[in-house]
Design an enzyme around this catalytic site. Structure first.
Site, PDB file in Angstrom:
ATOM      1  N   TYR A 160      -4.645  -5.011  -0.766  1.00 17.79           N
ATOM      2  CA  TYR A 160      -3.265  -3.793   0.061  1.00 17.79           C
ATOM      3  C   TYR A 160      -2.705  -4.156   0.298  1.00 17.79           C
ATOM      4  CZ  TYR A 160      -2.642   0.604   2.969  1.00 17.79           C
ATOM      5  OH  TYR A 160      -1.687   1.548   2.442  1.00 17.79           O
ATOM      6  N   ALA A 163       0.037  -5.794  -2.126  1.00 18.00           N
ATOM      7  CA  ALA A 163       1.048  -4.728  -2.724  1.00 18.00           C
ATOM      8  C   ALA A 163       1.591  -3.874  -1.997  1.00 18.00           C
ATOM      9  CB  ALA A 163      -0.455  -3.662  -3.425  1.00 18.00           C
ATOM     10  N   ILE A 193      -1.948   6.061  11.507  1.00 19.18           N
ATOM     11  CA  ILE A 193      -1.654   7.651  10.956  1.00 19.18           C
ATOM     12  C   ILE A 193      -3.439   8.141  10.900  1.00 19.18           C
ATOM     13  CG2 ILE A 193      -0.355   9.266   9.705  1.00 19.18           C
ATOM     14  CD1 ILE A 193       1.410   7.040  11.149  1.00 19.18           C
TER      15      ILE A 193
END
Length: 252
Positions: A160, A163, A193
């Site tokens: 992650y 990327a 978030i």
């Protein structure tokens, strides 16, 4: 009074059926834009996209549509862009929001877990940007989602984080390549978030994260959407090649 009016403009938002993507769709719609909601076509996103499009069209007739495409598959992205060109003549804004997560330590991460994240989170941004530019009107804007993970290097997120760091670098390149058409390219890098993804964080880990955030709380999807809207608006006309960190001041 300063306001953002995107009437007559068209925005394509990938992965827009839920979460931050759906909130971006609502925010751009409130600013007057025509909204194209992309999702990969699985049953859950199909239902969510239908509900969202119905909500927006209920507020303003024929102002939202749905496009099914798996952004990790270039042939599906190409077909989506051509259909958008046929229906709407093109786009003014592209929001590369679609992403997946497959966390595991590097030693235990499978090749499929690495590849799947790269295909959606990095390749997908490239396909949508490359093919989206073919139908984007001059003086448009691209906003792509990086992440605080690209900056902090969180445990278990080699795929992650890599990327998302690639996405942020890609936008810096595109900002140079697209400048001759007055198309701006920026990234946003959200922190923690309030989404379905953050809800999976163990409470003790979340508490530790919040201790590192000067504002002392998670951000909201609306707060992210507002920054994305700003980046596509005339108010950000001299802003390109940047990564805007939306993280409550978290610096590690």
């Amino acid at each position: 009074m300063i306001s953002i009016n995107l009437s007559g403009k068209t925005v394509l938002i990938t992965g827009a059926s839920q979460g931050i993507g759906a909130e971006i769709a609502r925010t751009f719609h409130q600013a007057g834009a025509r909204v194209i909601i992309n999702h990969p076509g699985i049953p859950r996103t199909l239902e969510d996209a239908g509900v969202l499009a119905g909500e927006l069209n209920g507020l303003r007739e024929d102002s939202a549509s749905i496009m099914v495409a798996d952004v990790s598959k270039p042939e599906e992205v190409q077909a989506m862009m051509q259909e958008i060109k046929h229906q709407h003549s093109g786009i003014d804004f592209l929001i590369n929001n679609a992403a997946i997560i497959r966390d595991r330590t590097t030693s235990k991460m499978s090749l499929e877990e690495w590849d799947s994240v790269m295909k959606v989170n990095l390749n997908g941004v490239f396909y949508c940007s490359k093919l989206g530019l073919e139908i984007m009107h001059d003086a448009g804007a691209i906003v792509s989602f990086g992440s605080i993970a690209a900056i902090q290097g969180f445990f278990g997120q080699a795929n992650y984080a890599a990327a998302k760091a690639g996405v942020q670098a890609m936008m810096r390149v595109l900002s140079r390549e697209c400048a001759r058409r007055n198309i701006r390219a920026n990234a946003v890098a959200p922190g923690i978030i309030e989404t379905a993804m953050s809800a999976t964080i163990p409470p003790e880990a979340l508490a530790e994260m919040l201790r590192n955030i000067p504002l002392g709380r998670q951000g909201t999807p609306a707060e992210v959407a507002n920054v994305v809207l700003f980046l596509c608006s005339p108010l950000a006309s001299y802003l390109t090649g940047q990564t805007i960190e939306i993280n409550g001041g978290w610096r590690g």
